[in-house]
Write an enzyme that holds these catalytic residues in place. Sequence first.
Site, short mmCIF file in Angstrom:
data_model
loop_
_atom_site.label_atom_id
_atom_site.label_comp_id
_atom_site.label_asym_id
_atom_site.label_seq_id
_atom_site.Cartn_x
_atom_site.Cartn_y
_atom_site.Cartn_z
N PRO A 80 1.03 -1.26 -0.46
CA PRO A 80 0.07 -0.05 -0.19
C PRO A 80 1.42 1.31 -0.02
O PRO A 80 1.99 0.90 0.83
CB PRO A 80 -0.86 0.09 1.49
CG PRO A 80 0.44 -0.74 1.83
CD PRO A 80 0.61 -1.76 0.86
N THR A 96 -2.28 -1.38 9.34
CA THR A 96 -0.83 -1.16 9.44
C THR A 96 -0.38 -0.21 11.06
O THR A 96 -1.41 -0.16 11.49
CB THR A 96 -0.66 0.75 8.52
OG1 THR A 96 -0.48 -0.22 7.25
CG2 THR A 96 0.89 1.03 8.88
N LYS A 114 0.78 -5.03 9.59
CA LYS A 114 2.05 -4.58 8.93
C LYS A 114 2.43 -3.47 9.57
O LYS A 114 2.21 -2.82 9.78
CB LYS A 114 1.33 -3.52 7.67
CG LYS A 114 2.55 -3.70 7.15
CD LYS A 114 2.25 -3.24 5.55
CE LYS A 114 3.13 -1.94 4.93
NZ LYS A 114 3.29 -0.99 5.35
N SER A 168 7.80 -5.08 8.30
CA SER A 168 8.02 -3.81 7.30
C SER A 168 8.08 -2.85 8.37
O SER A 168 8.06 -2.97 9.41
CB SER A 168 7.15 -3.60 6.80
OG SER A 168 7.02 -2.40 6.61
N ARG A 204 10.27 4.77 6.47
CA ARG A 204 9.71 6.35 6.40
C ARG A 204 9.19 6.50 7.93
O ARG A 204 8.71 7.16 7.71
CB ARG A 204 8.21 6.31 5.85
CG ARG A 204 9.17 6.66 3.84
CD ARG A 204 8.22 6.10 2.65
NE ARG A 204 6.37 7.10 2.55
CZ ARG A 204 6.82 7.82 2.33
NH1 ARG A 204 8.12 7.85 1.10
NH2 ARG A 204 6.27 8.75 1.96
N GLY A 229 10.60 -4.14 1.66
CA GLY A 229 11.51 -2.83 1.78
C GLY A 229 12.64 -2.98 1.15
O GLY A 229 13.06 -4.35 2.23
N GLY A 230 13.04 -2.59 -0.04
CA GLY A 230 13.92 -3.32 -0.40
C GLY A 230 13.96 -4.18 -1.29
O GLY A 230 15.24 -4.19 -2.27
C1 FMN Z 1 4.90 7.23 -0.98
C2 FMN Z 1 4.51 5.82 -0.23
C3 FMN Z 1 3.34 5.48 0.01
C4 FMN Z 1 3.24 5.57 1.29
N1 FMN Z 1 2.13 4.81 1.89
C5 FMN Z 1 1.86 3.81 2.60
C6 FMN Z 1 0.62 3.77 2.96
O1 FMN Z 1 -0.69 5.02 3.06
N2 FMN Z 1 -0.20 2.93 3.32
C7 FMN Z 1 0.46 1.89 4.84
O2 FMN Z 1 1.08 1.09 5.30
N3 FMN Z 1 2.08 1.85 4.23
C8 FMN Z 1 2.78 3.15 3.87
N4 FMN Z 1 3.96 3.30 2.53
C9 FMN Z 1 4.70 1.40 3.00
C10 FMN Z 1 5.07 0.28 1.94
O3 FMN Z 1 3.70 0.30 2.70
C11 FMN Z 1 6.05 -0.45 2.32
O4 FMN Z 1 6.28 -0.86 3.36
C12 FMN Z 1 7.31 -0.08 1.43
O5 FMN Z 1 7.25 1.41 0.86
C13 FMN Z 1 8.01 -0.24 1.39
O6 FMN Z 1 9.27 -0.74 1.21
P1 FMN Z 1 9.96 0.00 -1.18
O7 FMN Z 1 9.35 0.96 -1.09
O8 FMN Z 1 11.24 -0.72 -0.53
O9 FMN Z 1 9.70 -1.00 -1.67
C14 FMN Z 1 4.20 4.01 1.52
C15 FMN Z 1 5.83 4.01 1.03
C16 FMN Z 1 6.26 5.06 0.32
C17 FMN Z 1 6.92 4.75 -0.49
O1 173 Z 2 3.71 8.50 3.46
C1 173 Z 2 3.69 7.35 4.04
O2 173 Z 2 4.63 6.49 4.51
C2 173 Z 2 2.35 7.24 4.64
O3 173 Z 2 2.20 5.94 4.79
C3 173 Z 2 1.02 8.15 4.85
C4 173 Z 2 0.72 8.50 6.23
C5 173 Z 2 0.08 9.22 6.59
C6 173 Z 2 -0.36 9.59 4.96
C7 173 Z 2 0.21 9.68 3.44
C8 173 Z 2 1.01 8.93 3.38
#
Ligand code: FMN
Ligand code: 173
Length: 340
Positions: free
Chosen positions: A72, A149, A213, A235, A240, A269-270
């Site tokens: 996601p 999450t 997650k 994760s 982030r 992740g990665g």
């Molecule tokens: C731009 C962005 C937005 C994300 N938004 C969410 C989110 O809305 N909810 C969530 O559970 N994880 C969010 N994640 C985390 C991802 O689900 C995931 O854990 C992560 O991107 C995995 O690592 P990777 O980008 O290296 O594959 C976000 C990640 C990115 C890069």
């Molecule tokens: O940016 C993100 O990784 C994310 O999970 C998120 C959380 C709240 C609002 C927007 C994105």
Amino acid sequence: MREAERGARAVLDPVHFDYLAGGAGEERTLTDNEEAFARRRVVPRVLRGPGGTDLTTDLCGVRLAAPVVVAPTAFHRLAHPDGEAATARGVRAAGGLLTVSTMSTVAVEDVAATGATTWFQLYVQPDRAFTAALVARAEAAGCRALVLTVDSPVRGRHARDARHGFTDLPAGLVCENLRDADGRVRDLVVDPDLGWDAVAWLRATTTLPVLVKGVLHPADARLAVEHGVDGVVVSNHGGRQLDGAVSSLDALPGVVAAVDGRVPVLLDGGVRRGVDVLVALATGADAVMVGRPVLWGLAQGGADGVRSVLTELVDELAHAMALVGAHRPRDLTPDLVTVP
Ligand SMILES: Cc1cc2nc3c(=O)[nH]c(=O)nc-3n(C[C@H](O)[C@H](O)[C@H](O)COP(=O)(O)O)c2cc1C
Ligand SMILES: O=C(O)C(=O)c1ccccc1
């Protein structure tokens, strides 16, 4: 920087690129997620005879063509005008599964209407009636599981966003899943008070499978299983949330040991190449999730870009499996991976 990321950077507003690409703090964990895979080496088996390669994977009631799920991620319309609808069409074309974020810029109903197989990622809101209504929307739309999450009691601090002053979506983009019954869009609240009782509450709210997650500690993996979850996603939120958190791959063995086969374990992740998927599976994951590479495909080529990122990853996985003498994911065992 890899090809796909470079290509996305070339087409995206630099502020938006940095939001998508960036991590928390000094980005130590973001970097380490990829470097952890680069530290591993594979020890192949040879002369394994006939049997071909079959990547079919059953996960929480869904049959997947390969053990690869789209993570996601928020705000796909920052990457492409059609946003999550384009992502979903690409995922469908690749025969994959899309986890729709609570923070998607296309409503979950419209994403699911593409016919893609979907899960729904949930940020439980302090307003539980609103959260239950959101879960009901996802369920009615046809999402096949909920991904709760749990690594975000507070928001991560993203230095790149702070530098750009990026705090809000541009005009015209909203989180379509956060609309009230009267159509007003709510602000997301990451709930600092969330506890394990949230899992029991969610269980009582939905009949869908529930995955958690954002687990890194083996004790939490054990608690998750004890609270009746249907899966655990190892994760650190793609680096982030807590900068300095352990890489997902380094956390995986502890979680796998704690879960002890009772529920599926996913990792994100990665993961960038087929061999990374292979290493994660050999280390005990049942499947992986991929986040940013999908966004890079979306930015460059819309649905077709997403399809091509996913099919390339799965094709690389099948090729790597042939070269290590594995016919099925279950043939991937820890003895195939070493840290030189
Ligand atoms: C731009 C962005 C937005 C994300 N938004 C969410 C989110 O809305 N909810 C969530 O559970 N994880 C969010 N994640 C985390 C991802 O689900 C995931 O854990 C992560 O991107 C995995 O690592 P990777 O980008 O290296 O594959 C976000 C990640 C990115 C890069
Ligand atoms: O940016 C993100 O990784 C994310 O999970 C998120 C959380 C709240 C609002 C927007 C994105």
